[in-house]
Design a protein around this motif. Structure first.
Motif, mmCIF file in Angstrom:
data_model
loop_
_atom_site.group_PDB
_atom_site.id
_atom_site.type_symbol
_atom_site.label_atom_id
_atom_site.label_comp_id
_atom_site.label_asym_id
_atom_site.label_seq_id
_atom_site.Cartn_x
_atom_site.Cartn_y
_atom_site.Cartn_z
ATOM 1 N N VAL A 264 58.650 6.629 25.695
ATOM 2 C CA VAL A 264 58.926 8.067 25.613
ATOM 3 C C VAL A 264 60.420 8.338 25.443
ATOM 4 C CG1 VAL A 264 58.992 10.168 26.997
ATOM 5 C CG2 VAL A 264 56.858 8.892 26.782
ATOM 6 N N TRP A 265 61.250 7.623 26.189
ATOM 7 C CA TRP A 265 62.687 7.848 26.066
ATOM 8 C C TRP A 265 63.228 7.384 24.720
ATOM 9 C CZ3 TRP A 265 65.486 11.264 28.220
ATOM 10 C CH2 TRP A 265 65.194 11.719 29.511
ATOM 11 N N LEU A 266 62.684 6.285 24.204
ATOM 12 C CA LEU A 266 63.083 5.851 22.864
ATOM 13 C C LEU A 266 62.669 6.893 21.825
ATOM 14 C CD1 LEU A 266 62.173 2.037 22.997
ATOM 15 C CD2 LEU A 266 64.473 3.046 22.991
ATOM 16 N N GLY A 267 61.449 7.436 21.970
ATOM 17 C CA GLY A 267 60.980 8.480 21.067
ATOM 18 C C GLY A 267 61.807 9.749 21.174
ATOM 19 N N THR A 268 62.269 10.073 22.392
ATOM 20 C CA THR A 268 63.101 11.259 22.595
ATOM 21 C C THR A 268 64.443 11.101 21.900
ATOM 22 O OG1 THR A 268 62.023 11.705 24.725
ATOM 23 C CG2 THR A 268 64.166 12.737 24.336
ATOM 24 N N ILE A 269 65.032 9.918 22.008
ATOM 25 C CA ILE A 269 66.291 9.642 21.305
ATOM 26 C C ILE A 269 66.091 9.766 19.796
ATOM 27 C CG2 ILE A 269 67.992 7.847 20.778
ATOM 28 C CD1 ILE A 269 67.479 6.763 23.639
ATOM 29 N N MET A 270 64.958 9.262 19.311
ATOM 30 C CA MET A 270 64.652 9.364 17.881
ATOM 31 C C MET A 270 64.513 10.816 17.445
ATOM 32 S SD MET A 270 61.916 6.219 17.618
ATOM 33 C CE MET A 270 61.366 6.687 15.971
ATOM 34 N N LEU A 271 63.864 11.644 18.266
ATOM 35 C CA LEU A 271 63.715 13.066 17.956
ATOM 36 C C LEU A 271 65.079 13.745 17.875
ATOM 37 C CD1 LEU A 271 61.909 15.633 17.667
ATOM 38 C CD2 LEU A 271 62.053 15.849 20.156
ATOM 39 N N ILE A 272 65.955 13.429 18.820
ATOM 40 C CA ILE A 272 67.307 13.997 18.813
ATOM 41 C C ILE A 272 68.049 13.569 17.558
ATOM 42 C CG2 ILE A 272 69.544 13.966 19.986
ATOM 43 C CD1 ILE A 272 67.967 13.670 22.637
ATOM 44 N N ASN A 273 67.911 12.311 17.174
ATOM 45 C CA ASN A 273 68.551 11.832 15.953
ATOM 46 C C ASN A 273 68.080 12.605 14.725
ATOM 47 O OD1 ASN A 273 70.178 9.883 17.087
ATOM 48 N ND2 ASN A 273 68.802 8.172 16.660
ATOM 49 N N VAL A 274 66.783 12.918 14.684
ATOM 50 C CA VAL A 274 66.231 13.654 13.539
ATOM 51 C C VAL A 274 66.894 15.010 13.395
ATOM 52 C CG1 VAL A 274 64.174 14.821 12.653
ATOM 53 C CG2 VAL A 274 63.999 12.483 13.525
ATOM 54 N N PHE B 61 58.700 10.126 32.699
ATOM 55 C CA PHE B 61 60.097 10.426 32.401
ATOM 56 C C PHE B 61 61.067 9.877 33.445
ATOM 57 C CE2 PHE B 61 58.494 13.189 29.101
ATOM 58 C CZ PHE B 61 59.507 13.174 28.163
ATOM 59 N N THR B 62 60.549 9.450 34.594
ATOM 60 C CA THR B 62 61.393 8.785 35.594
ATOM 61 C C THR B 62 61.143 7.279 35.592
ATOM 62 O OG1 THR B 62 59.751 9.163 37.350
ATOM 63 C CG2 THR B 62 61.494 10.821 37.067
ATOM 64 N N LEU B 63 60.494 6.788 34.526
ATOM 65 C CA LEU B 63 60.213 5.353 34.359
ATOM 66 C C LEU B 63 59.388 4.774 35.508
ATOM 67 C CD1 LEU B 63 63.718 4.222 33.028
ATOM 68 C CD2 LEU B 63 61.671 4.772 31.697
ATOM 69 N N GLY B 64 58.500 5.588 36.052
ATOM 70 C CA GLY B 64 57.591 5.115 37.083
ATOM 71 C C GLY B 64 58.009 5.419 38.500
ATOM 72 N N PHE B 65 59.242 5.880 38.694
ATOM 73 C CA PHE B 65 59.730 6.100 40.058
ATOM 74 C C PHE B 65 59.063 7.288 40.727
ATOM 75 C CE2 PHE B 65 63.173 3.459 38.441
ATOM 76 C CZ PHE B 65 63.370 2.603 39.520
ATOM 77 N N TYR C 242 52.048 1.758 34.279
ATOM 78 C CA TYR C 242 51.954 2.812 33.267
ATOM 79 C C TYR C 242 53.290 3.538 33.079
ATOM 80 C CZ TYR C 242 50.196 6.757 30.569
ATOM 81 O OH TYR C 242 49.985 7.681 29.581
ATOM 82 N N GLY C 243 53.876 3.981 34.164
ATOM 83 C CA GLY C 243 55.090 4.784 34.084
ATOM 84 C C GLY C 243 56.258 4.075 33.435
ATOM 85 N N LEU C 244 56.438 2.797 33.721
ATOM 86 C CA LEU C 244 57.589 2.071 33.183
ATOM 87 C C LEU C 244 57.468 1.811 31.675
ATOM 88 C CD1 LEU C 244 60.295 0.727 33.586
ATOM 89 C CD2 LEU C 244 59.102 -1.355 34.310
ATOM 90 N N PRO C 245 56.397 1.151 31.206
ATOM 91 C CA PRO C 245 56.320 0.919 29.758
ATOM 92 C C PRO C 245 56.202 2.210 28.947
ATOM 93 C CG PRO C 245 54.271 0.256 30.827
ATOM 94 C CD PRO C 245 55.265 0.520 31.910
#
Length: 204
Positions: A135-145, A115-119, A127-130
């Protein structure tokens, strides 16, 4: 009783078959590759729920919306009987996908890193970045739903009272949010697959 006669029976039969096949392969294969532990269980659930969620997202955009537009006044049975059931599976599959994925990341101690993109993991780009991008794209999609698609679809389908003008506006908002999720789903899936095994295939 034939389990194929009910959706519940299909789910149970599918899970039972998966477990039996896993056990058989684990006992007969050279080297035990089928290490089904607590973390793998949640990743398994995440993948299944994700297939249901994204599958319905594509169904709505590539099949139902064009078909309803073409059917015109004859589309009433679809809006009355098909859409509410499909939206029920759609929105809760979205929740199941996100929650099971979050549990999996917590178990493998990658939640903060992702969730911190690897930081949080010393910028673990492998692993963390990709995975974090996915995960963040999926989270935005969940919010849209839940914030855009479902509230507006309730107006369109008559579940919530709305004027004709409000229904027209709600239909457009739900459509654009759904189309946005289709766009986001493509890089989301790419980056999540890229993060497999802690080695980004994007870097190869």
């Amino acid at each position: 009783m034939n389990p194929l006669n009910s959706i519940k029976g299909v789910w149970i039969l599918g899970f039972v078959l998966a477990v039996i096949l896993g056990v058989v392969v684990n006992l007969t294969a050279t080297g035990s590759w089928f290490d089904f532990n607590h973390a793998e269980f949640w990743r398994w659930i995440h993948v299944i729920a994700g297939i249901v969620w994204i599958g319905l997202l594509y169904y709505f955009n590539f099949v139902q919306i064009p078909a309803v537009a073409q059917a015109g006044s004859e589309a009433a049975p679809i809006n009355r009987f098909v859409a509410p059931t499909a939206l029920l599976w759609f929105r809760w599959a979205a929740v199941a996908t996100w929650v099971s994925g979050a549990i999996y990341l917590a178990i493998i101690q990658q939640f903060a890193n992702v969730f911190t993109l690897g930081f949080a993991g010393g910028f673990d780009a492998a692993y963390g970045l990709p995975m974090g991008i996915g995960v963040w794209l999926g989270t935005i999609m969940l919010i849209n739903v839940w914030a855009l698609i479902w509230p507006n679809q309730k107006k369109v389908l008559g579940i919530v009272e709305a004027s004709d003008e409000e229904k027209t506006k709600a239909k457009q908002i739900a459509k654009m949010a759904s189309r946005t999720n289709v766009v986001l789903s493509i890089p989301m899936l790419m980056f999540m697959v890229a993060a497999r095994g802690g080695v980004s295939v994007l870097a190869l």
